[in-house]
Every structure is written in structure tokens, then in C-alpha cells.
Design an enzyme around this catalytic site. Structure first.
Site, PDB file in Angstrom:
ATOM      1  N   THR A 131       0.861  -1.188   0.000  1.00  0.00           N
ATOM      2  CA  THR A 131       0.000   0.000   0.000  1.00  0.00           C
ATOM      3  C   THR A 131       0.895   1.234   0.000  1.00  0.00           C
ATOM      4  O   THR A 131       1.760   1.383   0.858  1.00  0.00           O
ATOM      5  CB  THR A 131      -0.896   0.002   1.245  1.00  0.00           C
ATOM      6  OG1 THR A 131      -1.701  -1.180   1.239  1.00  0.00           O
ATOM      7  CG2 THR A 131      -1.793   1.220   1.264  1.00  0.00           C
ATOM      8  N   LYS A 207      -6.860   1.401  -3.358  1.00  0.00           N
ATOM      9  CA  LYS A 207      -6.540   0.805  -2.063  1.00  0.00           C
ATOM     10  C   LYS A 207      -6.579   1.851  -0.960  1.00  0.00           C
ATOM     11  O   LYS A 207      -7.028   1.581   0.167  1.00  0.00           O
ATOM     12  CB  LYS A 207      -5.164   0.140  -2.105  1.00  0.00           C
ATOM     13  CG  LYS A 207      -4.717  -0.505  -0.777  1.00  0.00           C
ATOM     14  CD  LYS A 207      -5.642  -1.633  -0.348  1.00  0.00           C
ATOM     15  CE  LYS A 207      -5.284  -2.226   1.013  1.00  0.00           C
ATOM     16  NZ  LYS A 207      -3.987  -2.923   1.033  1.00  0.00           N
ATOM     17  N   LYS A 275       0.484   4.264   9.246  1.00  0.00           N
ATOM     18  CA  LYS A 275       1.082   4.511   7.928  1.00  0.00           C
ATOM     19  C   LYS A 275       0.023   4.896   6.898  1.00  0.00           C
ATOM     20  O   LYS A 275       0.140   5.932   6.217  1.00  0.00           O
ATOM     21  CB  LYS A 275       1.822   3.262   7.448  1.00  0.00           C
ATOM     22  CG  LYS A 275       2.288   3.324   5.994  1.00  0.00           C
ATOM     23  CD  LYS A 275       2.960   2.037   5.570  1.00  0.00           C
ATOM     24  CE  LYS A 275       2.023   0.863   5.431  1.00  0.00           C
ATOM     25  NZ  LYS A 275       1.181   0.950   4.208  1.00  0.00           N
TER      26      LYS A 275
END
Length: 333
Positions: A131, A207, A275
Site C-alpha cells: 500500500t 486501495k 502509515k
């Protein structure tokens, strides 16, 4: 250009929920690759190991590589091949599947010392599962494609169990040639594959939208469960009622059993959403787009990490609420 998904592939969702799925249609020439491929999997963590096992089970020749020698030895004991570096793993590989956490690790695997780009054959494909910011995916793709190799931007969703079963959701974008070359690996790893564009970055962007919702839902579910405990409610009964009511979400249903069991063994760690929600903030700031709800969720994950639970399951946000408010949850001493 709208069409059906390549296969019945998508995010985990209740069976009654219908979705409209948009994808680029397959190009008929994409079936020209050999069914048995030489595939390198770099990153043999909980997801990568399952993906490598699914590829091996499908009949491909699979070489595993990981910073953990124990993980590589385990894969070799299970019938695969092992390599010490990405460069060694990628040598003569038709497909290199990268299963690491973030963009920095992906770039190191490709272009760092002993990186895969040193040895990948011409016309091979690098499948990136991390990702990351879409702009970074586009930059890495451009750099690799200039060398005569292909890059498929292919973040994944589904968890370790689905990875081991070859039933992941893959959100992919890239050139028709990249899809054609990667098709045997995609077919072995995914139950649902979305083909989302002909250039890297689109898969990453899709995503990130999923991660925005997932992070917000986990934070909201944790808040609700801790607040229910503060009210003196039987939280097992709360779980039963909410999962049968309009306030339910897939994340509530999936993550709150971890709270009920007092089991915070990481299926997906708090730091993952530190993150990912951080990436969303960066993207939104660049686009001058307000994202206050995901910003609040990010703060909850940051607080949970700062409290020493960064490597624990992401449902630990409920524990953070409990610690701050004096609430007792299952498993508390």
C-alpha cells in the site's frame, strides 16, 4: 470503460451487499503466457508466505526471499526454493511478487543493493502488493519500465487466511503487457481481481480509499465498544445486537471479537493504519481536499501506538480508550 471483474474478486463484504464493480476489460491476447511460470516472492510474512504457498500449489516454480532466514528455511522445507537476496530470487524469474509493508521497502527491493532490478529478465513483470501513495507507484513503474521490464501496481486485501487459500482481492492497474505477463500469478493468488486502469497508480489510489474507510471503521468500532463498556453494558450482547443492526460494519464484525476475547495478537497491526491514514492525509493535503474524519481516526491510531501497542492488533484502539477512561475490557488485569 466498465466491465465485469476478471474473476469473482473483491473486498470482503456481507453476501447480501451488492456492489457496482468497474474494471478495464481483458485484452484477448492476455492468455498467451505459459500456465507454469518461474515466480519469485519477496517478503514471506503472514501474507507473503500464504501467497507463495498458493503459487506453489498452482504448479508454479516458486522461489521465496525474506530478511528472515527462518522464513526462507520454512518455505524450502515446504517444497519451495529459497534465495538470500531479491536479486538472487529474481534471476530468471518471469514474475516477481513483492509483498512488503510500504513504498520504501518496495523501492529497496527493486533498486537497492542486491535489488531485483539488477537481475530481472527483460520482459518480466514486477507485481507490487504494498500500500503506497499513487505518485510513488507511478514513479517506480516509470523507472522499471524504462529498463524493459513491466510493473503491475497490485495492492491486496483479504488477510493471511485468504492469502493462504489463494482467495485474495487484488486491486491492479498497469499496462496490458504487465497484466498479460502477471496473469498466471494473479489467477493463483486471487479470488477477486479488479483491473482498474492501464497505468500504475490507479490500484494504489483505490486501495487508499479502502484504507480510509477501514481505518475509520476500526476506530469507530473501538470507540463504540469501549463506550458501551463504560455504560456498564454486556459487550458480548452489544456485539450480538450491533451485528444484527444498521450500525454494523464489516470491521466491527471482524475486529470486535478480538476485544471480546482480549486477544490482541496482530492480524493487522496498529502501525499499518498509522502509515496508511498518514498517506491519506498527505494525498488529501496535496489535493487540497478535507478529510477530517480520517484525520481523527489517525490520531486514535497514533495515540494507541504511543501507548506501546503499535505492533499489536489494530483493535487495540479499544484498549487505548479503556486505558484513558478507566474502563475494563476482557483480558485486562
Amino acid at each position: 470503460m466498465a466491465a465485469r471483474p476478471s474473476r469473482d474478486i473483491g473486498f470482503a463484504e456481507p453476501p447480501q451487499r451488492r456492489t457496482i464493480r468497474e474494471t478495464f476489460a481483458r485484452v484477448s491476447c492476455m492468455s498467451s503466457t505459459s500456465p507454469n511460470q518461474r515466480i519469485a516472492v519477496v517478503g514471506l510474512g503472514s501474507m507473503g508466505y500464504g501467497m507463495a504457498s498458493s503459487l506453489k500449489r498452482a504448479g508454479h516454480t516458486v522461489t521465496g526471499c525474506d530478511v528472515s532466514a527462518d522464513a526462507v528455511a520454512r518455505f524450502v522445507n515446504d517444497g519451495g526454493a529459497g534465495a538470500r537476496t531479491p536479486a538472487e530470487a529474481a534471476r530468471e524469474a518471469d514474475i516477481v511478487v513483492s509483498v512488503v509493508v510500504n513504498a520504501a521497502q518496495t523501492e529497496a527491493i527493486l533498486f537497492g543493493k542486491d535489488g531485483a532490478a539488477e537481475t530481472m529478465p527483460n520482459d518480466s513483470v514486477f507485481v507490487s502488493s504494498a500500500t503506497m501513495d499513487p505518485d510513488v507507484a507511478r514513479r517506480l513503474a516509470k523507472q522499471l519500465e524504462e529498463s524493459g521490464r513491466h510493473y503491475l501496481d497490485a495492492p491486496i486485501s483479504g488477510g493471511a487466511q485468504r492469502a493462504a487459500q489463494g482467495e485474495l482481492t487484488i486491486l491492479a492497474s498497469g499496462s496490458p503487457a504487465a497484466f498479460a505477463k502477471a496473469r498466471p500469478a494473479l489467477d493463483a493468488m486471487a479470488a477477486k481481481l479488479y483491473e482498474l486502469g492501464d497505468a500504475a497508480g490507479q490500484g494504489a489510489a483505490f486501495k487508499m480509499i479502502n484504507q480510509l474507510l477501514a481505518g475509520v471503521h476500526i476506530a469507530a468500532a473501538s470507540e463504540a465498544m469501549a463506550f458501551a463498556a463504560k455504560q456498564g453494558l454486556d459487550i458480548r450482547k452489544v456485539y450480538e445486537v450491533i451485528t444484527a443492526s444498521a450500525g454494523n460494519s464489516w470491521m466491527f464484525e471482524n475486529r470486535m471479537p478480538h476485544v471480546l476475547d482480549g486477544d490482541y495478537t496482530p492480524r493487522s497491526a496498529v502501525e499499518i493504519f498509522v502509515k496508511d491514514l498518514g498517506i491519506i492525509q498527505d494525498m488529501a493535503r496535496t489535493a487540497r481536499f478535507p478529510v477530517p474524519v480520517s484525520a481523527a481516526a489517525l490520531q486514535m491510531f497514533l495515540m494507541t501506538s504511543a501507548a506501546g501497542m503499535g505492533r499489536d492488533d489494530d483493535a487495540s484502539v479499544a484498549r487505548m480508550y479503556a486505558q484513558v477512561t478507566g474502563v475494563k475490557l476482557p483480558g485486562d488485569k
